[in-house]
Design an enzyme around this catalytic site. Structure first.
Site, PDB file in Angstrom:
ATOM      1  N   CYS A  89      -5.127   7.155   7.708  1.00  0.00           N
ATOM      2  CA  CYS A  89      -5.649   7.882   6.561  1.00  0.00           C
ATOM      3  C   CYS A  89      -4.447   8.346   5.767  1.00  0.00           C
ATOM      4  CB  CYS A  89      -6.513   9.067   6.985  1.00  0.00           C
ATOM      5  SG  CYS A  89      -6.962  10.142   5.609  1.00  0.00           S
ATOM      6  N   CYS A 142      -5.041  12.176   4.094  1.00  0.00           N
ATOM      7  CA  CYS A 142      -5.057  13.368   4.943  1.00  0.00           C
ATOM      8  C   CYS A 142      -4.910  12.904   6.386  1.00  0.00           C
ATOM      9  CB  CYS A 142      -6.281  14.241   4.699  1.00  0.00           C
ATOM     10  SG  CYS A 142      -7.861  13.403   4.477  1.00  0.00           S
ATOM     11  N   SER A 143      -5.981  12.883   7.148  1.00  0.00           N
ATOM     12  CA  SER A 143      -5.864  12.398   8.519  1.00  0.00           C
ATOM     13  C   SER A 143      -7.253  12.186   9.089  1.00  0.00           C
ATOM     14  CB  SER A 143      -5.070  13.370   9.368  1.00  0.00           C
ATOM     15  OG  SER A 143      -5.616  14.657   9.217  1.00  0.00           O
ATOM     16  N   CYS A 144      -8.145  11.577   8.311  1.00  0.00           N
ATOM     17  CA  CYS A 144      -9.502  11.288   8.773  1.00  0.00           C
ATOM     18  C   CYS A 144      -9.435  10.464  10.054  1.00  0.00           C
ATOM     19  CB  CYS A 144     -10.259  10.501   7.704  1.00  0.00           C
ATOM     20  SG  CYS A 144     -10.412  11.404   6.161  1.00  0.00           S
TER      21      CYS A 144
END
Lengths: 194, 101, 95
Positions: A99, A102-104
């Site tokens: 991601c 962000c950091s999905c």
């Protein structure tokens, strides 16, 4: 490396939780219960899904059709969770999840993301130099394999369904699941028998 | 894209392909599971969402609003806390004097 | 109703709303102005650009779109691709 939260952040969190509790918005007991629920999510869930898909064609089809339902079928509550998508590796195509914004991460079936997944280096490099990133894991793909980098930008969360490794004929699902670590489910590693 | 016109500088969080990280190693052993602080912030995010007080989209917007120097200096869950507290101030769920006496 | 079907060649709008003021967008900068192939329709979701500001948000189609990876960076290995979720209003038919 991840670093410990600073004293300002710790103080802010304390004041924030106190204010929320004073207003009856969120209590300490509710926070503790939520942490307990969240801790239940673990990469072993994703591994069990993969192993079942390798041994049960109907489940394999369900995973392709609807990852969330496939997770529910393993006893995971997906209520309120983003839809789960499953990326199916095939001979010649390997998936890698990142991601960049962000950091999905498919937390319902993998738990908390590791620090490296959230790092700027991984987020920046996976879409540009995926083979260099895989090399950090010592992962090399079979000759002629294309990488499909999946930038998880929006409403889905993605897990990889890798190819069943050779040398596992006759293995049951429990034994197969032991080959599927978290990084296999993100795509930075391949499952290897033995 | 044509090469003629320089493209705008991407937003701080929009780092796919960012040249500044191209030589930074990714460390597969860097696990760092959330500590007590991280787990509390994470639980708060979920609980406030369950109460209809915020969405993941608002959380992201709040994280993206953090100035660049701080964005990279703060830990992951510190960024979340910054975003969540700013959102709850914005919505009047908590008051400034409660958070910053 | 969806505007694009699997296999459609699209171009991501070369728009940079972040240069005009506060916003929240889920289209990575490195894809703006790039051409890709619609792989499939993923469903309809509420527009995050409005949700992020707690505004009323329309439900809009989301697609999985595939891009040739080396072409994005002028480096990499032929055949590698990038697959990204993109909302319909960011896509236009490729010329």
């Amino acid at each position: 490396m991840a670093h410990a939260p600073g004293p300002d952040s710790i103080a802010l969190l304390d004041r924030f939780t106190a204010a929320l509790a004073a207003r009856g918005v969120v209590t300490e007991a509710q926070i503790a219960a939520q942490i307990e629920r969240t801790d239940l999510a673990d990469p072993r869930i994703g591994a069990a899904m993969v192993a079942r898909a390798w041994t049960d064609p109907d489940y394999h089809a369900l995973m392709l059709r609807d990852g969330s339902q496939a997770a529910e079928a393993m006893g995971v509550s997906m209520a309120g969770a983003p839809p789960l998508g499953v990326l199916v590796d095939r001979p010649g195509v390997h998936h890698l999840v990142v991601c960049t914004l962000c950091s999905c991460y498919p937390r319902a079936v993998l738990g908390y993301p590791p620090h490296w997944y959230k790092s700027a280096a991984y987020r920046a490099r996976a879409v540009r130099d995926p083979r260099g990133v895989l090399a950090e894991w010592g992962t090399t793909l079979p000759e002629g394999t294309e990488i499909r980098v999946v930038d998880s930008t929006a409403d889905y969360r993605w897990m990889v369904l890798p190819l069943r490794p050779t040398g596992t004929e006759g293995w049951d699902a429990a034994r197969l699941a032991g080959l599927v670590g978290r990084d296999v489910l993100v795509g930075t590693q391949l499952p290897v028998a033995g | 894209m044509p090469d003629e016109a320089p493209l705008p500088v991407p937003a701080t969080h929009d780092i796919g392909g960012a040249p500044r990280f191209r030589c930074t190693p990714v460390e597969p052993d860097d696990e760092a599971p959330p500590d007590a602080f991280g787990k509390r912030v994470d639980a708060l995010r979920q609980l406030l969402a369950q109460r209809g007080l915020m969405t993941v989209d608002e959380l992201r917007r709040g994280v993206e609003a953090i100035p660049e120097a701080e964005y990279h200096a703060l830990g992951y869950y510190e960024r979340w806390l910054r975003s969540i507290t700013a959102l709850m101030l914005e919505k009047g769920v908590v008051l400034p004097e409660e958070l910053h006496p | 109703m969806t505007r694009f079907t699997p296999g459609a060649r699209i171009r991501v709008k070369a728009d940079f709303p972040e240069t005009r003021g506060p916003c929240h967008i889920r289209t990575p900068h490195y894809l703006r102005g790039r051409e890709g192939l619609v792989e499939r329709h993923l469903g309809a979701f509420r527009n995050p650009e409005d949700l992020a500001f707690a505004r009323p948000a329309a439900t809009i189609p989301l697609y999985h779109v595939r891009f040739d990876q080396p072409a994005l960076w002028n480096e990499g290995q032929a055949g590698d691709t990038v697959l990204v979720e993109l909302y319909e209003h960011w896509l236009e038919p490729a010329a």
